[in-house]
Design a protein around this motif. Sequence first.
Motif, PDB file in Angstrom:
ATOM      1  N   ILE A 722       0.821  -1.203   0.057  1.00 10.55           N
ATOM      2  CA  ILE A 722       0.059   0.087   0.082  1.00 10.55           C
ATOM      3  C   ILE A 722       0.728   1.452   0.078  1.00 10.55           C
ATOM      4  N   PRO A 723       1.858   1.315   0.820  1.00 12.28           N
ATOM      5  CA  PRO A 723       2.836   2.565   0.865  1.00 12.28           C
ATOM      6  C   PRO A 723       3.473   2.616  -0.487  1.00 12.28           C
ATOM      7  N   GLU A 726       0.973   4.070  -3.015  1.00 16.56           N
ATOM      8  CA  GLU A 726       0.823   5.468  -2.474  1.00 16.56           C
ATOM      9  C   GLU A 726       1.929   6.471  -3.295  1.00 16.56           C
ATOM     10  N   GLY A 729       1.687   6.367  -7.143  1.00 15.66           N
ATOM     11  CA  GLY A 729       0.377   6.850  -7.760  1.00 15.66           C
ATOM     12  C   GLY A 729      -0.630   5.486  -8.187  1.00 15.66           C
ATOM     13  N   ILE A 731      -2.106   3.729  -6.161  1.00 19.67           N
ATOM     14  CA  ILE A 731      -3.266   3.893  -5.089  1.00 19.67           C
ATOM     15  C   ILE A 731      -4.627   4.038  -5.810  1.00 19.67           C
ATOM     16  N   ILE A 732      -4.471   5.082  -6.792  1.00 18.30           N
ATOM     17  CA  ILE A 732      -5.790   5.773  -7.298  1.00 18.30           C
ATOM     18  C   ILE A 732      -6.360   4.663  -8.116  1.00 18.30           C
ATOM     19  N   SER A 735      -7.830   2.190  -5.410  1.00 19.28           N
ATOM     20  CA  SER A 735      -8.915   2.612  -4.626  1.00 19.28           C
ATOM     21  C   SER A 735     -10.305   2.802  -5.313  1.00 19.28           C
ATOM     22  N   SER A 762      -7.647   5.906   1.078  1.00 16.72           N
ATOM     23  CA  SER A 762      -6.057   6.621   1.018  1.00 16.72           C
ATOM     24  C   SER A 762      -6.196   8.099   1.068  1.00 16.72           C
ATOM     25  N   ILE A 764      -4.549   9.962  -0.375  1.00 10.73           N
ATOM     26  CA  ILE A 764      -4.020  10.658  -1.587  1.00 10.73           C
ATOM     27  C   ILE A 764      -5.498  10.696  -2.245  1.00 10.73           C
ATOM     28  N   GLN A 765      -6.152   9.492  -2.323  1.00  9.37           N
ATOM     29  CA  GLN A 765      -7.581   9.427  -2.826  1.00  9.37           C
ATOM     30  C   GLN A 765      -8.364  10.591  -2.303  1.00  9.37           C
ATOM     31  N   ARG A 768      -7.783  14.236  -3.719  1.00 10.63           N
ATOM     32  CA  ARG A 768      -8.148  14.533  -5.096  1.00 10.63           C
ATOM     33  C   ARG A 768      -9.292  15.522  -5.253  1.00 10.63           C
TER      34      ARG A 768
END
Length: 925
Positions: A722-723, A726, A729, A731-732, A735, A762, A764-765, A768
Amino acid sequence: MNGPHAAPSNGALASYFTIVIAAIVTGVIGFFVAYAQLNQQPIAQVISPRAALTALLCGLGLWVTVRGAAWLRILIGVALTLAAGYSIAVGLSQYSFFPSFETPFAKPAVNWPIAFLYAFVGVCVSFGISANKRRVLWRVSGAILVVVGTLLSLLCWVDEGYQWSAPHPVLAGLASLFVILLGVALWLGSRFTEGRQTLPSFRALAMASVGVTIIAFIWFLLSSDMVSRIEAQGVRAVEEAAKAREEGSFENYRLIQRLVNRWQNASAEDLERLMEMDTLSYLNDLQQIDSIFFLSPERELVWEETRPESPSMQHLKDSQEIRSWLVTTQRQAAFYIPTESIVEMSEPKIVLKVPIFRYTGLQTNVNGHHFGYVVAVFDFARSVDPSQHEIASPFRTYARVQRGYLLNSQGSFTEIRRHSDFSDSELFAFQRMMRLPLGMQLPLQGFLVDTQEVRRAANLNTLVVGGGWLLAMLLAVSLENGQTLRAQRSQLQLQATHDGLTGLINRTVMEEMIGHHARRNDEQGESLAVLFIDLDGFKPINDSLGLAIGDKLLIETAHRIEKCMRDGSVVARFGGDEFVVMVPRLGQGSPLTDLIGDILSSIAQPFLIERYRLYVTASVGITTTKESSTDPKQLIQDADMAMYQAKRQGRNHYQFYTADISERFHSSVTLRNELQHVLEQNALQLFYQPIFSAHDRKVVGVEALLRWQREDGSYVSPAEFIPLAEASGQIIPISSWVLQQACHDGVALQAYGDLAVSVNLSAIQFHRANFIESMKHTLNLTGFDASKLHLELTESILLEDSRQAIRTLEALRRQNFSIAIDDFGTGFSSLSYLKQLPVDSLKIDRSFIADVIGGEHDAAIASGIISMAKRLKLQVVAEGVETEEQAAFVEAAGCHLMQGFYFAKPMPYSELVLFLERYSKTNQA
C-alpha cells in the motif's frame, strides 16, 4: 521557470528603428537642402523647413517614446500635435463651412488631410504606450495611417490628386510615404513592452542609418535634378514664346508701316484707289487683322473696312477708353489692347495706330502735313499663334496687360485669366519683358499648368526612396536576425553544456567528466566520489510562493554549493532541486566528510529571497568508485539511492552507498512492477471481515480489506504494497476498484440483512479534487445506499490541509456517508482535532486491544477512548478482538461494535456468503 514578459521580436525592433532613423535623417537633410536652396521657385523647394521639422519631430518622438524620458516625449508630442493642428486650421479655412483662419505665420507645408494624420502621431507620442488603452490607441492609429496613407499615395498618381497631401507633387509623395511608414511604426510600437526598449545591434543600426541616408541623398538628388530640368524647360518655354510674340509684333507693325508708307507717297489721283485696294488686300490676306480704320487728323472716322465675317469695330473707336488713348498719344504711333475687348467682347484686340503725313511739295511743309491716322485692329489670338511652341509643353505663357489681365494666344481663341487666378503657391512662375515695336514693353508670364511630368517623376522618385528604405529595413532586420541567430547558437551551445537557470554544467557534461576521471583514476589506481544532493522542503516553497521565488532559491543554492568546491571538485545541476558533485580524487586534501559538512551547513543557512526569509536543508547521498562501478550513470544512480536513504533517516543528513541500499531499491522496484502486472490482470482481491454488535453479538456490517495473492499462493502484506502504491500513484486505480467492488458486493449482501460496508480510503484519494464526484458516480453506478457505506480514514488526512479535509468531510456527511477514524490513538493530532472533525465513529487500534487484559496502561487508554467517544456521542469500534476476555472487556467498557479473529477472520466474498448463511441459521436455532 516563469516566462518573461512578452517582448517585441528583433525584426520588429529593427524595422521600428529603421523608420525612426529614416524620419530623423530626412528631417536633418531636409533642413540643409531647404536652407541651402538659393532658387526661390516653388518647384525647386522639394522639401520645406516646416516639412523637415515635422519629419524630425516624428522621428525624435518615436525614438524617445521607447528610449527617452517621459517629459521629453510629452514635449515633442504636444509640439507635433500643435503644429498639425495649425496646418489643419489653415487648410480648412479655405472651405466655406469652416471659419476663416487668418495667420501671420508661414503657410503650412502639407495640406490638412496629411496634417490630421500627423496629429495622430503627435497624440500617440504624447500618451506613450504604457497602458493597454494606449496600446489600442497606437494600434488603431497605426492602422488608420497605413490605410489612409496608401490611399493618398494612390491619389498622387491621379491628375491633381496629390494636392490632397501637399501643394508640391514631390513633397506629397514623400509625405504620404511617411504616413504609411509612421503607421507601420505605430503598429509595431503597440506591441512593445512597457519601459525602455533595447536598441538593435550596432550592425543593424549602422546598416539602417547608412542605407536610409544614402537613399535619402539619392532621393534629394533625383528630385533636385528633376525640378531643375522642369524649371529650365519652363524658362525655355517662356523665352521661346516671348521671342515668337516679339517677332509677330514687329511683323504686324512692319505690315502697317509699309501700308502707311505707300499711302504717304502715293499721288493724290491714286491715293483713294490705292487705299481701297491695299485695305481689301490686307483684310483678305492677313487673318490676324479684323478691321482697318482711317481717321482724320481730328481723330474722326473717315472710313472703316472690316473682314466680312467680323463685326464692325466702330464701337471700340467710339469707346471712351480708345478716345482717351488717341488723345493721349496724339500724332504718335502706338499699340493698345482695349479693356472692353477683354471684358465685354471676350475677344481681346490689339489696336495699332500709325499717323500718315502727306507731302505737298511746298518748302514750308518739308515734313509733310498731317493727313490722318491708319488704325488696324488685330485679333490677339491670331496675331501670334504660339501653339507650335506650347502644344506639347506643360507650361502656358500669358501676356500681362492692364488691370491684371493675362492673355494667352491659342490660335483660334484667347484664354483670358486674371493674375489673381494664380496663387503664390504655383509650382513655377517666370516673367520676361517682351520688347515690342515703338519702344513698348509688355510682361510675359509663364506658369506650369500641367503637372503630369512632375507627378510622374515625383512618384517614381517616391517608389525609389520607398523601395530603398524597404531594402534598408530588410537588411537591418536580416542583420538583427543574424545577430540573434548567432546569439541563439551561442546560447544553444551554452545550454548544451550548462544549466540555463543556475549556469552550472549540466547532467551530460557531468557524466562525461565523471567517465573521464573514472577511467583515468582506474588506470592510476585511484578513486573518485560522487555526491547526489537533494533539497529538503523545496517543493512547498516553490508551490506556495511561486516559481520565481523557487528559481531564485535554486540559483542561490547553486552559488553556495559552488563556494564549497575545492580540490578540483565540480558541481552540476542534475534537474529540479537536485545537484551532483564530483570529487575527482579521494585521499587528497581535506576529508570527504568535511566537504559534505560544508555543503549541508551552507544550505542550512537562511535564504533572503525578496521579502522572504526561507529555510531549506539538504539530503546527500555519496558513492565512490570503490563501492560502485566506474560507469557514470551507475555512480549517479547509486548516489541517488543513498540520498533517498538519507531522507528516510530524517533529512539534513548524508548517507554513503552500500550494497544493501541497492538491494532494497531493487526489491521495491520489483514489487512495484509486480503490482502493476497484478493491476493489469485484475488479480487483486477483496476480503471481508464481519463486524459484530457488542451487546448481542449480531453481524451488523463488514470491512472490505484488500489482498494480494501471488501465483505461489503466498500473500503480500498490505503494509508492504500500500505505501508503495501511494508513492507510485497506483493507489488511485486501486482505490477506485476497491470502492466500486465493495459497493457492488454491498448491494448483494443486503439479502443477508441490513449490513453496512466499511471501506478504507487513502489520503491521496481523499485529497483529489474530484473525490466527492467520484463517490457519487460509484454509488449511482452500483445502486448502493450512501448511508450503508462507511468510509474509514486515518488521521494522516489532517497533515496536508486540515481545513480542506474538514470541508470535504462535511460534504461527505451531507451526502449521508458515515465517517470513521481508523486506527484511532496512533496519530499525534487525534485529540486536538477530534472536537472539530465531522465523524460518526472511532475505531480503536488493535495495538490497544491486544493487551487490555494484562496491561493496565492499554486498558486505561482503551477505556478512556471509549468514555470520551460516548461523551462526544460517537460510535466506538474495537479492532483486533481475538479472545472472549477481550470481547467481554470492550463490551463492559461500553464499546458499540467489535471485529477480530475471535469472531471471524477476513474472507473472500464467496466464503463470507457461506459464513452469513451459517451464522443466520445458528442464530435462528
